[in-house]
Design a protein around this motif. Structure first.
Motif, short mmCIF file in Angstrom:
data_model
loop_
_atom_site.label_atom_id
_atom_site.label_comp_id
_atom_site.label_asym_id
_atom_site.label_seq_id
_atom_site.Cartn_x
_atom_site.Cartn_y
_atom_site.Cartn_z
N LYS A 92 7.86 0.43 34.39
CA LYS A 92 7.23 -0.86 34.08
C LYS A 92 8.17 -1.62 33.14
N VAL A 93 8.51 -2.86 33.51
CA VAL A 93 9.44 -3.66 32.72
C VAL A 93 8.71 -4.89 32.19
N TYR A 94 8.74 -5.03 30.88
CA TYR A 94 8.06 -6.16 30.21
C TYR A 94 9.10 -7.15 29.70
N PHE A 95 8.79 -8.44 29.88
CA PHE A 95 9.65 -9.51 29.37
C PHE A 95 8.83 -10.37 28.41
N ARG A 96 9.29 -10.49 27.19
CA ARG A 96 8.62 -11.39 26.25
C ARG A 96 8.91 -12.83 26.67
N GLU A 97 7.88 -13.67 26.65
CA GLU A 97 8.04 -15.05 27.09
C GLU A 97 8.95 -15.81 26.12
N VAL A 98 9.91 -16.54 26.67
CA VAL A 98 10.83 -17.36 25.89
C VAL A 98 11.02 -18.69 26.60
N ARG A 99 11.53 -19.68 25.86
CA ARG A 99 11.88 -20.95 26.48
C ARG A 99 13.15 -20.77 27.29
N GLU A 100 13.09 -21.12 28.56
CA GLU A 100 14.24 -20.94 29.44
C GLU A 100 15.01 -22.24 29.67
N ASP A 101 14.56 -23.33 29.05
CA ASP A 101 15.21 -24.61 29.32
C ASP A 101 16.49 -24.81 28.51
N LEU A 102 16.67 -24.01 27.42
CA LEU A 102 17.89 -24.12 26.62
C LEU A 102 18.51 -22.73 26.44
N PRO A 103 18.93 -22.11 27.53
CA PRO A 103 19.41 -20.72 27.43
C PRO A 103 20.83 -20.64 26.89
N ASP A 104 21.12 -19.58 26.12
CA ASP A 104 22.49 -19.26 25.76
C ASP A 104 23.00 -18.25 26.78
N ASP A 105 24.21 -17.74 26.57
CA ASP A 105 24.79 -16.82 27.56
C ASP A 105 23.96 -15.55 27.70
N ASP A 106 23.47 -15.02 26.56
CA ASP A 106 22.67 -13.79 26.61
C ASP A 106 21.39 -14.00 27.41
N LEU A 107 20.69 -15.09 27.13
CA LEU A 107 19.43 -15.35 27.82
C LEU A 107 19.68 -15.65 29.30
N SER A 108 20.75 -16.35 29.61
CA SER A 108 21.07 -16.63 31.02
C SER A 108 21.28 -15.34 31.79
N ALA A 109 21.97 -14.37 31.18
CA ALA A 109 22.20 -13.08 31.84
C ALA A 109 20.89 -12.33 32.03
N LEU A 110 20.00 -12.41 31.04
CA LEU A 110 18.70 -11.74 31.14
C LEU A 110 17.85 -12.37 32.24
N ILE A 111 17.83 -13.71 32.31
CA ILE A 111 17.06 -14.39 33.35
C ILE A 111 17.57 -13.99 34.74
#
Length: 218
Positions: A118-137
């Motif tokens: 089971k994989v859980y993702f904490r909700e974050v704003r995806e409209d202003l992603p940095d490189d780390d968040l882009s890779a996670l998305i």
């Protein structure tokens, strides 16, 4: 004569950027399985494993990530949690956490059932992603497109705790049925469970004896 107890291992996989000590919540829920009526009456205890308690850097010649991936592969349940990062690089993937998920998935492809993932993702704003968040998305969309792993979003620690308990209870019920065992207390209200659990300490930093700890770079 005391009833025999079945121990199910819960491996906790995550990078080190979780903001509300979600890893500790998993450990608390597992520890509480020794007291909660649903788990006690069905003779089940959940044992948590992870880098904090089961890997000791420098004691063995193996790379710590090798030990973690072995623990993940041989667990009964893998709980993975992401916030904004994939984590530090793994052996064969962009992060150690992904290594652990993939090792567990390979074993499940062989067994057909275990481990539960089971994989859980904490909700974050995806409209202003940095490189780390882009890779996670990108990774999140990839595993969802594969349709072999269940994913779920959560808003905060309390919601994560609730959804975790529900998922673990559902897995235990499925496991009991697979073993030909009867389920005791099949319908357990969430409120009757949560009142017996320590509540999440919101925004509590990861500390041991007052000292900050972080997941070691692997």
């Amino acid at each position: 004569m005391a009833k025999s107890v079945t121990h199910l291992t819960v491996f906790i996989a995550s990078p080190g950027d979780l903001p509300e000590n979600e890893r500790e919540i998993v450990r608390e829920v597992c520890e509480s399985s020794k007291r909660l009526p649903f788990f006690k009456d069905n003779s089940i205890e959940l044992d948590s494993t992870g880098w904090e308690t089961d890997v000791y850097t420098g004691i063995t010649p193996e790379h710590p990530q090798t030990e973690l991936s072995d623990l993940a592969e041989n667990s009964d349940i893998l709980i993975a949690i992401f916030h904004r990062k994939l984590g530090s690089s793994g052996h064969d993937s962009p992060s150690g956490t992904i290594d652990e998920i993939e090792r567990a998935l390979k074993r499940r492809e062989k067994t057909g059932t275990a481990p539960e993932i089971k994989v859980y993702f904490r909700e974050v704003r995806e409209d202003l992603p940095d490189d780390d968040l882009s890779a996670l998305i990108k990774y999140k969309r990839d595993i969802q497109s594969r349709k072999v792993i269940r994913t779920e979003d959560y808003k905060n620690a309390l919601q994560f705790q609730r959804r975790l308990i529900e998922a673990l209870e559902a897995y235990v019920k499925k496991w009991l049925v697979s073993q030909g065992k009867s389920i005791v207390h099949e319908d357990v209200a969430y409120e009757s469970i949560i009142q017996n659990l320590p509540q999440p300490l919101l925004n509590w930093p990861d500390t041991i004896d007052g000292k900050w700890i972080e997941r070691p770079e692997l």
